[in-house]
Motif scaffolding. Structure first.
Motif, PDB file in Angstrom:
ATOM      1  N   THR A   1       0.847  -1.184   0.000  1.00 58.25           N
ATOM      2  CA  THR A   1       0.000   0.000   0.000  1.00 58.25           C
ATOM      3  C   THR A   1       0.886   1.239   0.000  1.00 58.25           C
ATOM      4  OG1 THR A   1      -0.051   0.080   2.418  1.00 58.25           O
ATOM      5  CG2 THR A   1      -1.760  -1.242   1.338  1.00 58.25           C
ATOM      6  N   ALA A   2       0.284   2.394   0.250  1.00 52.87           N
ATOM      7  CA  ALA A   2       1.060   3.634   0.331  1.00 52.87           C
ATOM      8  C   ALA A   2       2.093   3.566   1.451  1.00 52.87           C
ATOM      9  CB  ALA A   2       0.116   4.812   0.552  1.00 52.87           C
ATOM     10  N   ASP A   3       1.857   2.707   2.420  1.00 49.82           N
ATOM     11  CA  ASP A   3       2.804   2.565   3.523  1.00 49.82           C
ATOM     12  C   ASP A   3       4.160   2.067   3.028  1.00 49.82           C
ATOM     13  OD1 ASP A   3       3.202   2.854   6.353  1.00 49.82           O
ATOM     14  OD2 ASP A   3       3.353   0.674   6.457  1.00 49.82           O
ATOM     15  N   ALA A   4       4.140   1.274   1.957  1.00 53.89           N
ATOM     16  CA  ALA A   4       5.404   0.767   1.411  1.00 53.89           C
ATOM     17  C   ALA A   4       6.281   1.912   0.934  1.00 53.89           C
ATOM     18  CB  ALA A   4       5.115  -0.204   0.261  1.00 53.89           C
ATOM     19  N   GLU A   5       5.678   2.904   0.305  1.00 52.62           N
ATOM     20  CA  GLU A   5       6.448   4.055  -0.185  1.00 52.62           C
ATOM     21  C   GLU A   5       7.121   4.778   0.975  1.00 52.62           C
ATOM     22  OE1 GLU A   5       5.641   8.380  -2.248  1.00 52.62           O
ATOM     23  OE2 GLU A   5       4.350   6.691  -2.850  1.00 52.62           O
ATOM     24  N   ARG A   6       6.395   4.950   2.064  1.00 54.29           N
ATOM     25  CA  ARG A   6       6.962   5.603   3.250  1.00 54.29           C
ATOM     26  C   ARG A   6       8.147   4.829   3.793  1.00 54.29           C
ATOM     27  NH1 ARG A   6       6.903   4.584   8.378  1.00 54.29           N
ATOM     28  NH2 ARG A   6       5.388   2.899   8.147  1.00 54.29           N
ATOM     29  N   VAL A   7       7.995   3.513   3.896  1.00 53.44           N
ATOM     30  CA  VAL A   7       9.069   2.671   4.422  1.00 53.44           C
ATOM     31  C   VAL A   7      10.305   2.744   3.528  1.00 53.44           C
ATOM     32  CG1 VAL A   7       9.756   0.281   4.868  1.00 53.44           C
ATOM     33  CG2 VAL A   7       7.517   1.096   5.639  1.00 53.44           C
ATOM     34  N   ILE A   8      10.095   2.651   2.211  1.00 56.88           N
ATOM     35  CA  ILE A   8      11.209   2.686   1.254  1.00 56.88           C
ATOM     36  C   ILE A   8      11.940   4.027   1.333  1.00 56.88           C
ATOM     37  CG2 ILE A   8      11.808   2.632  -1.200  1.00 56.88           C
ATOM     38  CD1 ILE A   8       9.295   0.750  -1.513  1.00 56.88           C
ATOM     39  N   ARG A   9      11.185   5.114   1.415  1.00 51.90           N
ATOM     40  CA  ARG A   9      11.799   6.443   1.496  1.00 51.90           C
ATOM     41  C   ARG A   9      12.606   6.592   2.785  1.00 51.90           C
ATOM     42  NH1 ARG A   9       7.688   9.005   0.622  1.00 51.90           N
ATOM     43  NH2 ARG A   9       7.976   9.477  -1.597  1.00 51.90           N
TER      44      ARG A   9
ATOM     45  N   VAL B   1      10.265   6.368  -5.480  1.00 49.42           N
ATOM     46  CA  VAL B   1      11.323   6.771  -4.541  1.00 49.42           C
ATOM     47  C   VAL B   1      12.682   6.775  -5.228  1.00 49.42           C
ATOM     48  CG1 VAL B   1      12.452   6.234  -2.346  1.00 49.42           C
ATOM     49  CG2 VAL B   1       9.979   5.927  -2.582  1.00 49.42           C
ATOM     50  N   ALA B   2      12.893   5.865  -6.171  1.00 51.15           N
ATOM     51  CA  ALA B   2      14.176   5.806  -6.886  1.00 51.15           C
ATOM     52  C   ALA B   2      14.480   7.122  -7.590  1.00 51.15           C
ATOM     53  CB  ALA B   2      14.169   4.651  -7.874  1.00 51.15           C
ATOM     54  N   LYS B   3      13.456   7.792  -8.095  1.00 51.74           N
ATOM     55  CA  LYS B   3      13.646   9.071  -8.765  1.00 51.74           C
ATOM     56  C   LYS B   3      14.120  10.148  -7.793  1.00 51.74           C
ATOM     57  CE  LYS B   3      10.112   8.172 -12.289  1.00 51.74           C
ATOM     58  NZ  LYS B   3       8.771   8.576 -12.807  1.00 51.74           N
ATOM     59  N   GLN B   4      13.745  10.004  -6.530  1.00 52.60           N
ATOM     60  CA  GLN B   4      14.081  11.001  -5.510  1.00 52.60           C
ATOM     61  C   GLN B   4      15.465  10.777  -4.896  1.00 52.60           C
ATOM     62  OE1 GLN B   4      10.810  10.357  -2.855  1.00 52.60           O
ATOM     63  NE2 GLN B   4       9.278  11.268  -4.228  1.00 52.60           N
ATOM     64  N   PHE B   5      15.992   9.545  -5.072  1.00 53.19           N
ATOM     65  CA  PHE B   5      17.294   9.214  -4.494  1.00 53.19           C
ATOM     66  C   PHE B   5      18.178   8.583  -5.573  1.00 53.19           C
ATOM     67  CE2 PHE B   5      14.379   9.451  -0.983  1.00 53.19           C
ATOM     68  CZ  PHE B   5      15.114  10.044   0.046  1.00 53.19           C
ATOM     69  N   PRO B   6      18.699   9.379  -6.483  1.00 55.92           N
ATOM     70  CA  PRO B   6      19.462   8.855  -7.623  1.00 55.92           C
ATOM     71  C   PRO B   6      20.762   8.156  -7.254  1.00 55.92           C
ATOM     72  CG  PRO B   6      19.646  11.250  -7.508  1.00 55.92           C
ATOM     73  CD  PRO B   6      18.582  10.859  -6.525  1.00 55.92           C
ATOM     74  N   ASN B   7      21.265   8.372  -6.039  1.00 59.48           N
ATOM     75  CA  ASN B   7      22.520   7.749  -5.628  1.00 59.48           C
ATOM     76  C   ASN B   7      22.308   6.453  -4.842  1.00 59.48           C
ATOM     77  OD1 ASN B   7      24.120   9.820  -6.777  1.00 59.48           O
ATOM     78  ND2 ASN B   7      23.760  11.107  -4.980  1.00 59.48           N
ATOM     79  N   THR B   8      21.059   6.045  -4.713  1.00 59.56           N
ATOM     80  CA  THR B   8      20.727   4.787  -4.053  1.00 59.56           C
ATOM     81  C   THR B   8      20.288   3.777  -5.102  1.00 59.56           C
ATOM     82  OG1 THR B   8      19.989   5.967  -2.070  1.00 59.56           O
ATOM     83  CG2 THR B   8      19.248   3.682  -2.321  1.00 59.56           C
ATOM     84  N   VAL B   9      20.700   2.538  -4.946  1.00 60.56           N
ATOM     85  CA  VAL B   9      20.284   1.471  -5.858  1.00 60.56           C
ATOM     86  C   VAL B   9      19.049   0.784  -5.283  1.00 60.56           C
ATOM     87  CG1 VAL B   9      20.899  -0.781  -6.837  1.00 60.56           C
ATOM     88  CG2 VAL B   9      22.582   1.078  -6.802  1.00 60.56           C
ATOM     89  N   PHE B  10      18.045   0.632  -6.107  1.00 61.26           N
ATOM     90  CA  PHE B  10      16.815  -0.040  -5.713  1.00 61.26           C
ATOM     91  C   PHE B  10      16.662  -1.305  -6.563  1.00 61.26           C
ATOM     92  CE2 PHE B  10      16.409   4.376  -4.704  1.00 61.26           C
ATOM     93  CZ  PHE B  10      15.701   4.420  -3.504  1.00 61.26           C
ATOM     94  N   MET B  11      16.403  -2.431  -5.896  1.00 62.27           N
ATOM     95  CA  MET B  11      16.206  -3.704  -6.584  1.00 62.27           C
ATOM     96  C   MET B  11      14.823  -4.240  -6.242  1.00 62.27           C
ATOM     97  SD  MET B  11      18.831  -4.509  -8.485  1.00 62.27           S
ATOM     98  CE  MET B  11      18.640  -6.282  -8.726  1.00 62.27           C
ATOM     99  N   HIS B  12      14.047  -4.543  -7.292  1.00 61.84           N
ATOM    100  CA  HIS B  12      12.673  -4.968  -7.091  1.00 61.84           C
ATOM    101  C   HIS B  12      12.474  -6.401  -7.564  1.00 61.84           C
ATOM    102  CE1 HIS B  12       8.346  -5.206  -8.454  1.00 61.84           C
ATOM    103  NE2 HIS B  12       8.288  -5.108  -7.152  1.00 61.84           N
ATOM    104  N   ALA B  13      11.900  -7.244  -6.698  1.00 59.76           N
ATOM    105  CA  ALA B  13      11.701  -8.662  -7.012  1.00 59.76           C
ATOM    106  C   ALA B  13      10.441  -8.887  -7.825  1.00 59.76           C
ATOM    107  CB  ALA B  13      11.640  -9.480  -5.727  1.00 59.76           C
ATOM    108  N   THR B  14      10.573  -9.616  -8.903  1.00 58.30           N
ATOM    109  CA  THR B  14       9.511 -10.123  -9.788  1.00 58.30           C
ATOM    110  C   THR B  14       8.826  -9.035 -10.609  1.00 58.30           C
ATOM    111  OG1 THR B  14       7.583 -10.078  -8.288  1.00 58.30           O
ATOM    112  CG2 THR B  14       9.068 -11.970  -8.107  1.00 58.30           C
ATOM    113  N   GLY B  15       9.345  -7.809 -10.573  1.00 52.59           N
ATOM    114  CA  GLY B  15       8.720  -6.743 -11.349  1.00 52.59           C
ATOM    115  C   GLY B  15       9.350  -6.581 -12.720  1.00 52.59           C
ATOM    116  N   TYR B  16       9.004  -5.483 -13.387  1.00 59.63           N
ATOM    117  CA  TYR B  16       9.508  -5.268 -14.752  1.00 59.63           C
ATOM    118  C   TYR B  16       9.963  -3.837 -15.018  1.00 59.63           C
ATOM    119  CZ  TYR B  16       4.670  -3.644 -15.261  1.00 59.63           C
ATOM    120  OH  TYR B  16       3.471  -3.009 -15.086  1.00 59.63           O
TER     121      TYR B  16
END
Length: 360
Positions: free
Chosen positions: A75-83, A107-122
């Protein structure tokens, strides 16, 4: 109270229902975080990712301090946690469920120096990569055991949601069983949950009532194995070994080794050599395996499953090699041809032998 470093080796920070585990890595150079949909005690999906985190951190020998947060809803809570994790200085953040994709992209757009890896997405970006394991290879190997074990020629699947990944696993399980027993039919019940032991159990009991005597699941708790044990039929561990929940029922487990992905990614991030990519690891890379064969699995059954595993490892076998027909009898894959990753990503049909209407 005098607390030494050893006493502080692991500390828990509890935020509501979210627990963050902070191992002692005072000299660690980098920080990495993991986000789990369910509890790490589910003995399924989140548990397997947690095992991967622990093994990767250990293999990197103090190079990383890792943390995790469990029970994060899609949910939207995931975005908060990731940020929040990005703000805490984590160099790489792993989101381990499909439903985190849009939040991670934002969130990846807001933190360009952090690497984000997403499971099973595209979705991918300069600092957003995706990864998955070829779980259908595990399902196919389980099917090879199920096709030999069934007495009713009816096997069953307790399924979560009708997304391509789950439907691929149902089809692969069916094809694996039919490779050793062409008479096999597969029944499916959709629990519409990833982790709800009560619903998973009800679905398993319904399949057993329909004469399915070997069950696979694409849900996360050991409830299916427990139900099989109670009713005198058979089941498999999914994502991890579940034999302790049904020693007589447990035939084998399709185990995921996420450290095969986490360790190299974390190493690349630390070395600043990481580049966005779509990682798809299976038996060949050691990320998927059939393990923990139970006493109800005969040596002959095990030997056939191991032979299939060896062929997958060598690349001489692809579970979706034709001829394969769809449920309605139309040709899906011609003889000698195999479905590509792009084809598999669009799986929205049952293969011949799976009974019941495809969910809308």
């Amino acid at each position: 109270m005098n607390l030494n470093k050893k006493t502080l080796a692991s500390a828990f920070l509890v935020l509501g229902s979210l627990a963050i585990l902070i191992p002692s890595q005072s000299q660690a150079k980098e920080k990495a975080a993991f986000i789990y949909l369910g509890p790490t005690s589910d003995h399924g999906w989140s548990y397997s990712h947690e095992q991967g985190r622990v093994k990767a951190e250990k293999a990197l020998a103090g190079q990383y301090q890792t943390t995790f947060i469990e029970n994060v809803p899609e949910t939207a809570d995931a975005e908060r946690v990731i940020r929040n994790l990005a703000q805490q200085g984590n160099k790489v953040i792993f989101g381990t469920s499909f439903g985190y994709m849009n939040a991670m992209e934002k969130v990846a757009k807001q933190f360009p120096n952090t690497v984000f890896m997403h499971a099973t997405g595209y979705k991918q970006a300069k600092n957003l990569g995706v990864y998955e394991t070829r779980t259908y290879e595990g399902a196919y190997m389980l099917g090879v055991v199920a096709g030999q074990k069934t007495k009713t020629d009816t096997i069953g699947v307790v399924a979560s949601f009708p997304i391509p990944e789950v439907v691929r696993n149902i089809n692969a399980y069916t094809l694996g069983a039919q490779s050793v027993n062409p008479k096999v039919k597969t029944k499916v019940i959709w629990a519409n949950t990833w982790f709800n032991p009560g619903k998973e159990r009800e679905a398993a009991l319904a399949l057993i009532a329909q004469k399915a005597d070997v069950l696979m699941q694409n849900t996360d708790s050991p409830a299916v194995v427990q139900a099989a044990q109670q009713k005198g039929v058979y089941a498999f561990g999914w994502n991890s070994d579940m034999s302790k929940f049904g020693p007589k029922a447990h035939l084998a487990a399709a185990v995921l080794h996420w450290e095969k992905i986490y360790q190299p990614v974390m190493k690349q991030v630390a070395a600043k050599t990481w580049k966005t990519s779509a990682i798809k690891y299976g038996v060949k890379q050691g990320a998927v395996n059939i393990e923990n064969f139970g006493p109800s699995t005969t040596p002959e059954m095990k030997a056939k499953a191991i032979a299939v595993r060896n062929a997958l490892q060598k690349g001489s076998l692809h579970p979706f090699t034709g001829p394969i027909y769809k449920q309605d009898g139309s040709l899906l894959v011609a003889k000698g041809k195999s479905l590509t990753d792009a084809d598999l990503a669009q799986t929205n049909y049952y293969v011949k032998g799976v009974e019941g209407a495809f969910p809308k």
